[in-house]
Design a protein around this motif. Sequence first.
Motif, PDB file in Angstrom:
ATOM      1  N   TYR A  93      -5.073  52.249  51.529  1.00 37.21           N
ATOM      2  CA  TYR A  93      -6.280  51.963  52.289  1.00 37.21           C
ATOM      3  C   TYR A  93      -7.292  51.185  51.455  1.00 37.21           C
ATOM      4  N   LEU A  94      -7.444  51.594  50.200  1.00 42.05           N
ATOM      5  CA  LEU A  94      -8.405  50.917  49.332  1.00 42.05           C
ATOM      6  C   LEU A  94      -7.964  49.487  49.038  1.00 42.05           C
ATOM      7  N   LEU A  95      -6.670  49.292  48.801  1.00 43.75           N
ATOM      8  CA  LEU A  95      -6.156  47.939  48.554  1.00 43.75           C
ATOM      9  C   LEU A  95      -6.326  47.047  49.775  1.00 43.75           C
ATOM     10  N   ASP A  96      -6.057  47.584  50.959  1.00 44.46           N
ATOM     11  CA  ASP A  96      -6.242  46.799  52.185  1.00 44.46           C
ATOM     12  C   ASP A  96      -7.675  46.301  52.297  1.00 44.46           C
ATOM     13  N   ILE A  97      -8.623  47.183  52.030  1.00 44.91           N
ATOM     14  CA  ILE A  97     -10.035  46.804  52.124  1.00 44.91           C
ATOM     15  C   ILE A  97     -10.363  45.720  51.107  1.00 44.91           C
ATOM     16  N   LEU A  98      -9.911  45.913  49.882  1.00 47.73           N
ATOM     17  CA  LEU A  98     -10.235  44.979  48.806  1.00 47.73           C
ATOM     18  C   LEU A  98      -9.584  43.606  49.021  1.00 47.73           C
TER      19      LEU A  98
END
Length: 389
Positions: free
Chosen positions: A344-349
């Motif tokens: 989830y964090l990678l998708d956002i970044l």
Amino acid sequence: MKIKLEKRAKVAFTEMFTKAVIMARKTKDAAILNNVYLMAASQKEQIHIISSTRDEYLHQCLDLNRFNDEFTIEEDGSCVMPVEFDILAKKFGGKSIKIEASEDTKVKISSGSSKIDLICMKAADYPLRKLSQPDLRVKIDTEVFKNMINRAAFSASDNDTRPVLKGVQFAAINNELSVIGTDSYRVSMITCEFDTKQIDKDLNIVLPAALIREACKKYLNSDQIELQISSNDNKVTIFTGNTVYQVTLLVDNFPEVKKLVPNEFNQIFRIGRDDLINAIELLNPLINEASNYSKGTIKIVFKKSSTLISTPSTELGSGSIKLESSVVEGVLEEDIEVWLSAKYLLDILKLGLHSRHATIKFIDSLKPVVLDEEPYNQSKFIVLPVRKR
């Protein structure tokens, strides 16, 4: 129907046909929809290329005026062309290609010395659509629309449990345009200024995320698009250049996500976006080897002048990376520790944030984490922490 295409007209036709095939290959609703409908109209000097599924409709128009003598309609008519024509047209070596639908279920294709006869379905059986009278029309810059959709749609759900969450909310209210996607665990909310005086009433619809994301990539190719919304059949029709794309809206109530966004935070940190991406990707092999509830999660510890990214202990081992960061707002009396989904964090970044730095906002380690970028208020991304047992 008899048409002949040469040079640039042939290239343009085959490109349009390929787009139609992409849609036709998706449908499982009726056998005839696995084909592409062609219609030649010499009076308007146009050929129409149509494909559809239960939820989508694509109508492309090739205008003879663009190609001088490179495109000729010798006889009006229509036919239903098998998708295999897409491969044949690209393999033909001749400079021109001729399509003749001399009988109701037969189409002859010729190019140079090559000739192929295809058995087709009846054109009269193809379910053409009549566009409904719209209740609302909205014009918007194509790149703005595509950018907002792409930065929000990745957060939409792929689960059928709550179908409305498989969509993105597209709204224009109070001189603000917003696109929101959520799967209940994360939220992407993209906003920009928009003159709502150009529309008669507030706009608030839910577009199917996967379909509109694909449409942005394959079908929307002009500088400006016009959306026409019809409440009678719950569809939105998008006019873009020589293409009309229509998709069925999701009709359930979209959750009021904006009310869930905190307005005040105890701490705000700034960290290099690329640094954080590289750290997570480097630790990913260990992150994905974790067992039970720890699989796919990372621990982030925010300190006064640094941030520590670490993994759970796994059979392969464990890892940690220290990154430079700074406190933008709030007094950090003790370290803040939070566990987040690495994906989830990678998708956002990677898909959401575009700025050089990511701003990460906290209330505490158990409340939603908000990420945004500079300038503020143009985009917000929310992710729920993972509760450790």
